[in-house]
Design an enzyme around this catalytic site. Structure first.
Site, PDB file in Angstrom:
ATOM      1  N   SER A  86       0.807  -1.226   0.000  1.00  0.00           N
ATOM      2  CA  SER A  86       0.000   0.000   0.000  1.00  0.00           C
ATOM      3  C   SER A  86       0.840   1.276   0.000  1.00  0.00           C
ATOM      4  CB  SER A  86      -0.941   0.005   1.197  1.00  0.00           C
ATOM      5  OG  SER A  86      -0.183  -0.030   2.382  1.00  0.00           O
ATOM      6  N   THR A 191      -1.690   3.919   4.111  1.00  0.00           N
ATOM      7  CA  THR A 191      -0.709   4.983   3.941  1.00  0.00           C
ATOM      8  C   THR A 191       0.310   4.986   5.079  1.00  0.00           C
ATOM      9  OG1 THR A 191      -2.654   6.238   3.324  1.00  0.00           O
ATOM     10  CG2 THR A 191      -0.640   7.507   3.690  1.00  0.00           C
ATOM     11  N   THR A 209       1.825   7.046  -0.255  1.00  0.00           N
ATOM     12  CA  THR A 209       0.964   5.867  -0.461  1.00  0.00           C
ATOM     13  C   THR A 209       0.888   5.489  -1.939  1.00  0.00           C
ATOM     14  OG1 THR A 209      -1.260   4.983  -0.018  1.00  0.00           O
ATOM     15  CG2 THR A 209      -1.162   7.226  -0.796  1.00  0.00           C
ATOM     16  N   ARG A 219      -7.535   8.330 -10.206  1.00  0.00           N
ATOM     17  CA  ARG A 219      -7.934   8.675  -8.836  1.00  0.00           C
ATOM     18  C   ARG A 219      -6.732   9.130  -7.999  1.00  0.00           C
ATOM     19  NH1 ARG A 219      -6.784   6.946  -3.277  1.00  0.00           N
ATOM     20  NH2 ARG A 219      -8.668   7.282  -2.077  1.00  0.00           N
ATOM     21  N   THR A 242      -4.855   8.556   7.542  1.00  0.00           N
ATOM     22  CA  THR A 242      -4.829   7.289   6.823  1.00  0.00           C
ATOM     23  C   THR A 242      -6.270   6.825   6.639  1.00  0.00           C
ATOM     24  OG1 THR A 242      -3.964   5.015   6.847  1.00  0.00           O
ATOM     25  CG2 THR A 242      -4.573   5.943   8.961  1.00  0.00           C
ATOM     26  N   GLY A 243      -6.487   5.971   5.661  1.00  0.00           N
ATOM     27  CA  GLY A 243      -7.844   5.483   5.442  1.00  0.00           C
ATOM     28  C   GLY A 243      -8.441   6.051   4.174  1.00  0.00           C
TER      29      GLY A 243
HETATM   30  N1  GLY Z   1      -5.446   7.599   2.409  1.00  0.00           N
HETATM   31  C1  GLY Z   1      -4.880   7.187   1.213  1.00  0.00           C
HETATM   32  C2  GLY Z   1      -5.753   7.236   0.036  1.00  0.00           C
HETATM   33  O1  GLY Z   1      -6.967   7.372   0.191  1.00  0.00           O
HETATM   34  O2  GLY Z   1      -5.267   7.112  -1.054  1.00  0.00           O
END
Ligand code: GLY
Length: 332
Positions: A86, A191, A209, A219, A242-243
């Protein structure tokens, strides 16, 4: 906030600081020991991969190094870990098979740099730093970011790596719907965000990330967006996220955490209030995991997430790098 509720809220915060985790009126509110312990230097970073990243950062921080250098060096370690799915070059691709990397960095002078949708470069965090230090811009994306990185002499790397490409091929066989929403959880989406305060009391942060696994092509999440994935104000503190990036962007998450600290809240309470704001903006938070970590000007830290399971790595001069379970709003 009305005076009475402000008072009540303040009392709850004070109570929380002396009670053990999860003991406050049945809430999942906790103040970890380190939150109460002002000191510097200190480094924190998201998830268990933060343990090794903190150790790298500490090689600088523990030798009178600057927070900015430490947060770059720390997350570079994670970016080059080929087993990490990730973050960095071992990361999972978008649904067209491209591994596109997002990163940003911010220092104690409020200088910042970011790259998004960067492909085939080993260390996006260092490219973000170069954007900050060598250009008049804050963010470069895609093809332009890659050309800039190559012009600066940054190391290239062919992605996806073999194992990741194989997994992606398998995934594609099972997922034919172009707009299907891929599942998001800590296994496909974690992340690394890092915050450090150095011995001079200066704060910097970094965030990097490969984003949401099998995302739509194009995206970009919160991680490279200053104010969303990361924010630092050296007078107050820093925060990173994060998330699910889409939810974090909606509330300018990391900036929101720093502003709550400016209002006098502890790092953990500031993270909790930002998480509550995310929850309040979504009619359904089923499966929506977001977490924040924060550090204030005294070197106190905290973290909070929507769901249980989020943790962050902490390191100071007295203790080895340790993993702290963040407090949370609800259980999976
Ligand atoms: N928090 C990392 C992402 O949504 O790409």
């Amino acid at each position: 906030m009305k005076r009475r509720s402000f008072f009540k809220f303040g009392m709850l915060s004070a109570l929380a600081s002396i009670l053990k985790p999860q003991s406050l009126m049945g809430m999942n509110y906790a103040v970890s020991k380190v939150d109460l312990d002002p000191q510097k230097p200190v480094v924190i970073s998201t998830w268990s991969h933060g343990l090794a990243a903190n150790e790298e950062a500490w090689k600088l921080l523990g030798n009178s190094g600057k927070a900015l250098d430490a947060v770059e060096a720390g997350v570079r370690h994670t970016e080059s870990d080929l087993t990490n799915r990730s973050v960095g070059i071992g990361g999972r691709p978008d649904r067209e098979g491209h591994v596109t990397l997002d990163a940003c960095i911010m220092d104690d002078q409020s200088r910042c740099g970011a790259v998004a949708y960067l492909e085939g470069i080993k260390h996006p965090i260092s490219v973000a730093r170069a954007v900050m230090e060598r250009t008049q811009h804050v963010m470069l994306v895609g093809r332009g970011a890659k050309s800039f990185a190559i012009d600066c002499g940054f190391e290239k790397f062919k992605t996806p790596i073999k194992e990741v490409k194989q997994d992606w091929k398998e995934w594609k066989k099972e997922h034919k719907d172009e707009f299907e929403k891929p599942e998001i959880n800590h296994e496909n989406h974690d992340t690394i965000g890092m915050l450090a305060i150095d011995e001079n009391g200066n704060i910097s942060g970094s965030c990097t990330t490969s984003g949401w696994a099998y995302k739509l092509a194009g995206r970009v999440g919160d991680s490279p967006i200053i104010g969303a994935g990361l924010f630092v104000d050296n007078e107050v503190g820093g925060a990173c996220a994060t998330g699910m990036g889409e939810a974090i962007i909606r509330i300018a998450g990391s900036h929101t955490v720093v502003e709550f600290m400016r209002q006098g809240h502890s790092p953990e309470m500031a993270c909790k209030l930002a998480v509550e704001r995310i929850i309040s903006k979504h009619s359904d938070v089923k499966g929506l995991q977001c977490g924040f970590i924060a550090i204030n000007k005294n070197g106190q830290v905290g973290g909070y997430s929507v769901y249980n399971g989020f943790n962050y790595a902490y390191k100071n001069s007295k203790e080895n790098s340790q993993l702290i379970d963040a407090a949370f709003d609800r259980k999976w």
